[in-house]
Design a protein around this motif. Sequence first.
Motif, PDB file in Angstrom:
ATOM      1  N   VAL A 106       0.815  -1.223   0.000  1.00  0.00           N
ATOM      2  CA  VAL A 106       0.000   0.000   0.000  1.00  0.00           C
ATOM      3  C   VAL A 106       0.849   1.273   0.000  1.00  0.00           C
ATOM      4  O   VAL A 106       0.620   2.185  -0.799  1.00  0.00           O
ATOM      5  CB  VAL A 106      -0.984   0.002   1.196  1.00  0.00           C
ATOM      6  N   LEU A 107       1.836   1.351   0.868  1.00  0.00           N
ATOM      7  CA  LEU A 107       2.638   2.570   0.927  1.00  0.00           C
ATOM      8  C   LEU A 107       3.523   2.736  -0.310  1.00  0.00           C
ATOM      9  O   LEU A 107       3.924   3.852  -0.632  1.00  0.00           O
ATOM     10  CB  LEU A 107       3.496   2.585   2.195  1.00  0.00           C
ATOM     11  N   ASP A 108       3.790   1.662  -1.027  1.00  0.00           N
ATOM     12  CA  ASP A 108       4.579   1.753  -2.268  1.00  0.00           C
ATOM     13  C   ASP A 108       3.908   2.652  -3.291  1.00  0.00           C
ATOM     14  O   ASP A 108       4.583   3.340  -4.065  1.00  0.00           O
ATOM     15  CB  ASP A 108       4.773   0.369  -2.898  1.00  0.00           C
ATOM     16  N   PHE A 109       2.571   2.626  -3.324  1.00  0.00           N
ATOM     17  CA  PHE A 109       1.871   3.492  -4.290  1.00  0.00           C
ATOM     18  C   PHE A 109       1.239   4.711  -3.637  1.00  0.00           C
ATOM     19  O   PHE A 109       1.192   5.781  -4.227  1.00  0.00           O
ATOM     20  CB  PHE A 109       0.844   2.716  -5.130  1.00  0.00           C
ATOM     21  N   SER A 110       0.745   4.566  -2.408  1.00  0.00           N
ATOM     22  CA  SER A 110       0.085   5.717  -1.772  1.00  0.00           C
ATOM     23  C   SER A 110       1.097   6.775  -1.352  1.00  0.00           C
ATOM     24  O   SER A 110       0.789   7.977  -1.387  1.00  0.00           O
ATOM     25  CB  SER A 110      -0.769   5.271  -0.585  1.00  0.00           C
ATOM     26  N   GLY A 113      -3.183  -6.294   2.711  1.00  0.00           N
ATOM     27  CA  GLY A 113      -4.103  -5.957   3.787  1.00  0.00           C
ATOM     28  C   GLY A 113      -5.529  -5.719   3.320  1.00  0.00           C
ATOM     29  O   GLY A 113      -6.300  -5.046   3.990  1.00  0.00           O
ATOM     30  N   SER A 114      -5.884  -6.235   2.131  1.00  0.00           N
ATOM     31  CA  SER A 114      -7.227  -6.108   1.552  1.00  0.00           C
ATOM     32  C   SER A 114      -7.614  -4.667   1.237  1.00  0.00           C
ATOM     33  O   SER A 114      -8.793  -4.318   1.190  1.00  0.00           O
ATOM     34  CB  SER A 114      -8.285  -6.730   2.480  1.00  0.00           C
ATOM     35  N   PHE A 115      -6.615  -3.817   0.995  1.00  0.00           N
ATOM     36  CA  PHE A 115      -6.847  -2.412   0.644  1.00  0.00           C
ATOM     37  C   PHE A 115      -7.241  -2.341  -0.827  1.00  0.00           C
ATOM     38  O   PHE A 115      -6.488  -2.746  -1.697  1.00  0.00           O
ATOM     39  CB  PHE A 115      -5.546  -1.636   0.902  1.00  0.00           C
ATOM     40  N   LYS A 116      -8.435  -1.822  -1.102  1.00  0.00           N
ATOM     41  CA  LYS A 116      -8.952  -1.813  -2.472  1.00  0.00           C
ATOM     42  C   LYS A 116      -8.711  -0.458  -3.147  1.00  0.00           C
ATOM     43  O   LYS A 116      -8.921   0.581  -2.542  1.00  0.00           O
ATOM     44  CB  LYS A 116     -10.425  -2.164  -2.478  1.00  0.00           C
ATOM     45  N   VAL A 117      -8.280  -0.532  -4.404  1.00  0.00           N
ATOM     46  CA  VAL A 117      -7.977   0.685  -5.170  1.00  0.00           C
ATOM     47  C   VAL A 117      -8.535   0.536  -6.578  1.00  0.00           C
ATOM     48  O   VAL A 117      -8.367  -0.503  -7.214  1.00  0.00           O
ATOM     49  CB  VAL A 117      -6.456   0.926  -5.268  1.00  0.00           C
ATOM     50  N   GLY A 171       5.566  -5.253  -3.862  1.00  0.00           N
ATOM     51  CA  GLY A 171       4.589  -6.016  -3.110  1.00  0.00           C
ATOM     52  C   GLY A 171       4.836  -7.481  -3.397  1.00  0.00           C
ATOM     53  O   GLY A 171       5.972  -7.907  -3.627  1.00  0.00           O
ATOM     54  N   ILE A 172       3.772  -8.268  -3.434  1.00  0.00           N
ATOM     55  CA  ILE A 172       3.910  -9.666  -3.856  1.00  0.00           C
ATOM     56  C   ILE A 172       3.860  -9.637  -5.383  1.00  0.00           C
ATOM     57  O   ILE A 172       2.789  -9.661  -5.984  1.00  0.00           O
ATOM     58  CB  ILE A 172       2.812 -10.550  -3.236  1.00  0.00           C
ATOM     59  N   HIS A 173       5.028  -9.560  -5.968  1.00  0.00           N
ATOM     60  CA  HIS A 173       5.191  -9.218  -7.383  1.00  0.00           C
ATOM     61  C   HIS A 173       5.346 -10.418  -8.314  1.00  0.00           C
ATOM     62  O   HIS A 173       5.335 -10.253  -9.527  1.00  0.00           O
ATOM     63  CB  HIS A 173       6.442  -8.349  -7.539  1.00  0.00           C
ATOM     64  N   THR A 174       5.490 -11.608  -7.769  1.00  0.00           N
ATOM     65  CA  THR A 174       5.881 -12.764  -8.591  1.00  0.00           C
ATOM     66  C   THR A 174       4.870 -13.081  -9.692  1.00  0.00           C
ATOM     67  O   THR A 174       5.273 -13.444 -10.800  1.00  0.00           O
ATOM     68  CB  THR A 174       6.121 -14.003  -7.712  1.00  0.00           C
ATOM     69  N   ALA A 175       3.580 -12.928  -9.434  1.00  0.00           N
ATOM     70  CA  ALA A 175       2.583 -13.193 -10.482  1.00  0.00           C
ATOM     71  C   ALA A 175       2.734 -12.211 -11.634  1.00  0.00           C
ATOM     72  O   ALA A 175       2.519 -12.561 -12.798  1.00  0.00           O
ATOM     73  CB  ALA A 175       1.168 -13.116  -9.902  1.00  0.00           C
ATOM     74  N   ALA A 202      14.651   1.649  -2.279  1.00  0.00           N
ATOM     75  CA  ALA A 202      14.571   0.547  -1.327  1.00  0.00           C
ATOM     76  C   ALA A 202      13.098   0.340  -0.964  1.00  0.00           C
ATOM     77  O   ALA A 202      12.203   0.832  -1.649  1.00  0.00           O
ATOM     78  CB  ALA A 202      15.430   0.869  -0.108  1.00  0.00           C
ATOM     79  N   GLY A 203      12.847  -0.359   0.121  1.00  0.00           N
ATOM     80  CA  GLY A 203      11.501  -0.800   0.408  1.00  0.00           C
ATOM     81  C   GLY A 203      10.569   0.236   1.001  1.00  0.00           C
ATOM     82  O   GLY A 203      10.966   1.121   1.741  1.00  0.00           O
ATOM     83  N   ILE A 204       9.335   0.109   0.633  1.00  0.00           N
ATOM     84  CA  ILE A 204       8.140   0.727   1.198  1.00  0.00           C
ATOM     85  C   ILE A 204       8.293   2.223   1.474  1.00  0.00           C
ATOM     86  O   ILE A 204       8.077   3.025   0.577  1.00  0.00           O
ATOM     87  CB  ILE A 204       7.654  -0.072   2.433  1.00  0.00           C
ATOM     88  N   SER A 205       8.687   2.636   2.675  1.00  0.00           N
ATOM     89  CA  SER A 205       8.756   4.072   2.978  1.00  0.00           C
ATOM     90  C   SER A 205       9.836   4.781   2.169  1.00  0.00           C
ATOM     91  O   SER A 205       9.753   5.998   1.962  1.00  0.00           O
ATOM     92  CB  SER A 205       8.990   4.301   4.473  1.00  0.00           C
TER      93      SER A 205
END
Length: 194
Positions: free
Chosen positions: A13-17, A52-56, A76-80, A157-160
């Motif tokens: 979520v924080l990666d895009f928000s 976390g089931s955050f819908k966008v 995020g969970i990027h493998t797919a 790097a990650g997230i924040s």
Amino acid sequence: MNIGIYIYDDAEVLDFSGPYEVFSVANRFLDEEKKHKLFFINEEGKTITARGSFKVLSDYTISNSPNIDVLIVVGGIHTAQLEKENVIKWIKEVSKKAQITASVCTGAFLLAKAGVIKEHTVTTHWEDIPDLQKDFPLLNVVNDVRWVDEGDIITSAGISAGIDMSLYLISKIYNEELAFKVAKQMQFDWTKND
């Protein structure tokens, strides 16, 4: 200027928000003719369910998005996503035309799979550095930095760290004074690379 953020199911979520907030706040300080257009893109135009089931709900899909000047690919969970040839091809094609292509966290894996980063110095989430180096051995994957600037390609790097990188993007696209104004407005302590 069009700034597109690519999102997908199980994105962090924080990666895009975080980047969205930085660029959104920056628009508050810009004259009308200098404001950028900011939007989300996903593969199919449906609502995505992030961590976390955050819908966008995206503004565009990869098939109908406008030209993109700055592309941000999140983690995020990027493998797919790595197995989706249409997505990887789209990232590759958009990056050829964009002024800047950036990734947050494990978004670097998508850039690598698309051939956007090949022998570059890059970074990602600390936990994923060994896998990125193993999967793409020509990359120089570095630790203990918030972002890496390779000219028209920037990885964080990650997230924040995506917020720090986005503030850096503001300083690169506009100026550092604006980046500091945005950080102050957000009450965010901007961590810059040493």
